[in-house]
Motif scaffolding. Sequence first.
Motif, PDB file in Angstrom:
ATOM      1  N   VAL A  78     -63.745  40.503 -75.807  1.00  0.00           N
ATOM      2  CA  VAL A  78     -63.332  41.902 -75.963  1.00  0.00           C
ATOM      3  C   VAL A  78     -63.920  42.424 -77.269  1.00  0.00           C
ATOM      4  CG1 VAL A  78     -61.384  43.475 -76.219  1.00  0.00           C
ATOM      5  CG2 VAL A  78     -61.210  41.509 -74.667  1.00  0.00           C
ATOM      6  N   ILE A  79     -64.665  43.520 -77.181  1.00  0.00           N
ATOM      7  CA  ILE A  79     -65.406  44.017 -78.338  1.00  0.00           C
ATOM      8  C   ILE A  79     -64.561  44.930 -79.217  1.00  0.00           C
ATOM      9  CG2 ILE A  79     -67.342  45.478 -79.058  1.00  0.00           C
ATOM     10  CD1 ILE A  79     -68.846  44.588 -76.607  1.00  0.00           C
ATOM     11  N   THR A  80     -64.643  44.695 -80.528  1.00  0.00           N
ATOM     12  CA  THR A  80     -64.196  45.671 -81.524  1.00  0.00           C
ATOM     13  C   THR A  80     -65.326  45.825 -82.529  1.00  0.00           C
ATOM     14  OG1 THR A  80     -63.104  43.905 -82.799  1.00  0.00           O
ATOM     15  CG2 THR A  80     -61.723  45.210 -81.311  1.00  0.00           C
ATOM     16  N   ARG A  81     -65.335  46.971 -83.218  1.00  0.00           N
ATOM     17  CA  ARG A  81     -66.403  47.267 -84.179  1.00  0.00           C
ATOM     18  C   ARG A  81     -65.810  47.509 -85.556  1.00  0.00           C
ATOM     19  NH1 ARG A  81     -71.466  48.660 -82.049  1.00  0.00           N
ATOM     20  NH2 ARG A  81     -71.549  48.459 -79.782  1.00  0.00           N
ATOM     21  N   ALA A 125     -59.288  34.794 -79.954  1.00  0.00           N
ATOM     22  CA  ALA A 125     -58.369  35.917 -79.776  1.00  0.00           C
ATOM     23  C   ALA A 125     -57.061  35.705 -80.518  1.00  0.00           C
ATOM     24  CB  ALA A 125     -58.098  36.137 -78.281  1.00  0.00           C
ATOM     25  N   HIS A 126     -56.637  34.451 -80.707  1.00  0.00           N
ATOM     26  CA  HIS A 126     -55.365  34.164 -81.379  1.00  0.00           C
ATOM     27  C   HIS A 126     -55.429  34.405 -82.880  1.00  0.00           C
ATOM     28  CE1 HIS A 126     -53.788  31.383 -77.944  1.00  0.00           C
ATOM     29  NE2 HIS A 126     -53.690  32.651 -77.651  1.00  0.00           N
ATOM     30  N   SER A 127     -56.626  34.378 -83.460  1.00  0.00           N
ATOM     31  CA  SER A 127     -56.738  34.573 -84.907  1.00  0.00           C
ATOM     32  C   SER A 127     -57.840  35.556 -85.256  1.00  0.00           C
ATOM     33  CB  SER A 127     -57.027  33.223 -85.587  1.00  0.00           C
ATOM     34  OG  SER A 127     -58.228  32.665 -85.093  1.00  0.00           O
ATOM     35  N   ALA A 128     -58.134  36.473 -84.341  1.00  0.00           N
ATOM     36  CA  ALA A 128     -59.274  37.369 -84.516  1.00  0.00           C
ATOM     37  C   ALA A 128     -59.128  38.281 -85.724  1.00  0.00           C
ATOM     38  CB  ALA A 128     -59.469  38.213 -83.258  1.00  0.00           C
ATOM     39  N   SER A 129     -57.879  38.569 -86.128  1.00  0.00           N
ATOM     40  CA  SER A 129     -57.698  39.490 -87.248  1.00  0.00           C
ATOM     41  C   SER A 129     -58.004  38.824 -88.586  1.00  0.00           C
ATOM     42  CB  SER A 129     -56.265  40.030 -87.273  1.00  0.00           C
ATOM     43  OG  SER A 129     -55.336  38.963 -87.419  1.00  0.00           O
ATOM     44  N   ASP A 130     -57.951  37.501 -88.650  1.00  0.00           N
ATOM     45  CA  ASP A 130     -58.185  36.811 -89.915  1.00  0.00           C
ATOM     46  C   ASP A 130     -59.634  36.917 -90.405  1.00  0.00           C
ATOM     47  OD1 ASP A 130     -55.532  36.105 -90.059  1.00  0.00           O
ATOM     48  OD2 ASP A 130     -55.829  34.161 -89.093  1.00  0.00           O
ATOM     49  N   PRO A 131     -60.642  36.668 -89.551  1.00  0.00           N
ATOM     50  CA  PRO A 131     -62.020  36.751 -90.040  1.00  0.00           C
ATOM     51  C   PRO A 131     -62.403  38.133 -90.558  1.00  0.00           C
ATOM     52  CG  PRO A 131     -61.947  35.562 -87.963  1.00  0.00           C
ATOM     53  CD  PRO A 131     -60.587  36.150 -88.164  1.00  0.00           C
ATOM     54  N   VAL A 132     -61.832  39.195 -90.006  1.00  0.00           N
ATOM     55  CA  VAL A 132     -62.236  40.547 -90.409  1.00  0.00           C
ATOM     56  C   VAL A 132     -61.243  41.179 -91.384  1.00  0.00           C
ATOM     57  CG1 VAL A 132     -63.591  40.998 -88.351  1.00  0.00           C
ATOM     58  CG2 VAL A 132     -61.144  41.491 -88.319  1.00  0.00           C
ATOM     59  N   ARG A 133     -60.412  40.353 -92.008  1.00  0.00           N
ATOM     60  CA  ARG A 133     -59.494  40.879 -93.014  1.00  0.00           C
ATOM     61  C   ARG A 133     -60.309  41.520 -94.141  1.00  0.00           C
ATOM     62  NH1 ARG A 133     -54.350  39.506 -93.344  1.00  0.00           N
ATOM     63  NH2 ARG A 133     -54.734  37.551 -92.211  1.00  0.00           N
ATOM     64  N   GLY A 134     -59.985  42.764 -94.462  1.00  0.00           N
ATOM     65  CA  GLY A 134     -60.721  43.495 -95.482  1.00  0.00           C
ATOM     66  C   GLY A 134     -61.781  44.414 -94.935  1.00  0.00           C
ATOM     67  N   PHE A 135     -62.207  44.185 -93.678  1.00  0.00           N
ATOM     68  CA  PHE A 135     -63.152  45.087 -93.031  1.00  0.00           C
ATOM     69  C   PHE A 135     -62.415  46.327 -92.532  1.00  0.00           C
ATOM     70  CE2 PHE A 135     -65.408  41.134 -92.998  1.00  0.00           C
ATOM     71  CZ  PHE A 135     -66.756  41.459 -92.983  1.00  0.00           C
ATOM     72  N   VAL A 136     -63.148  47.386 -92.253  1.00  0.00           N
ATOM     73  CA  VAL A 136     -62.571  48.633 -91.763  1.00  0.00           C
ATOM     74  C   VAL A 136     -62.952  48.808 -90.296  1.00  0.00           C
ATOM     75  CG1 VAL A 136     -62.521  51.143 -92.002  1.00  0.00           C
ATOM     76  CG2 VAL A 136     -62.668  49.693 -94.047  1.00  0.00           C
TER      77      VAL A 136
END
Length: 221
Positions: free
Chosen positions: A89-92, A138-149
């Motif tokens: 699932v794509i997010t940018r 998918a279970h930890s997808a928010s961790d790698p992009v912490r700090g990104f907008v």
Amino acid sequence: MAFADLVPLRTAAEMLGVGPEQVRRYVQRGLLPADKIGSVWLVSTAHVTGLRCGQPRRGRPLSSGAAWKAILAGDVDIDDPWRHINRGVITRWVGTPAMIADLLCRADVVVSGVHAAHARHGALLEPLADEAQIYADAHSASDPVRGFVRSGSGSLIVRTVDPAGWELLMSAARSSDDPSTRAFGSPHTLYAPAAAVALDLAISPHAREQDIAVALAAALP
């Protein structure tokens, strides 16, 4: 991006031969980058042209697990990348080059796109510092992009993979790891298999990236 290169969603729908609501779904799924100027959503004609080859050709997309099994077997058709769309699932997102460089060194992501094509699969086209494509759990997808907008037109593309597909992808990435091809000075960098990279580049708005997709697909066993 020049304003002349931007068109409203209705025009994009006409170019793609679909309805405006379908184009909105493409935008919501991250398949089509979009910027809101005033009250109007605009997309670039180059991305619309790139997405055109990613539209459904036949049948329903494979499930995540089936898509990854086919990808790892090299059973892909880059003329019909929609069939494997459920691989993630794509997010940018938007981040600085330093943030992206750090991201590509993480052991919990799998690098794809031009970075993987160049560093792991021998493509001559060098990646840009402010662009990247990765796969994440998918279970930890928010961790790698912490700090990104989060941004609808961001140049960092993250494909989050469900557990069935992620286990297959990580196993393949680790088993094919070759220290001699590692980039970014990290012992942890993992790269997506050539078939996945080809699919990821097949709907690029850039002709040279599409050419890499064709070359990678042609070299699959």
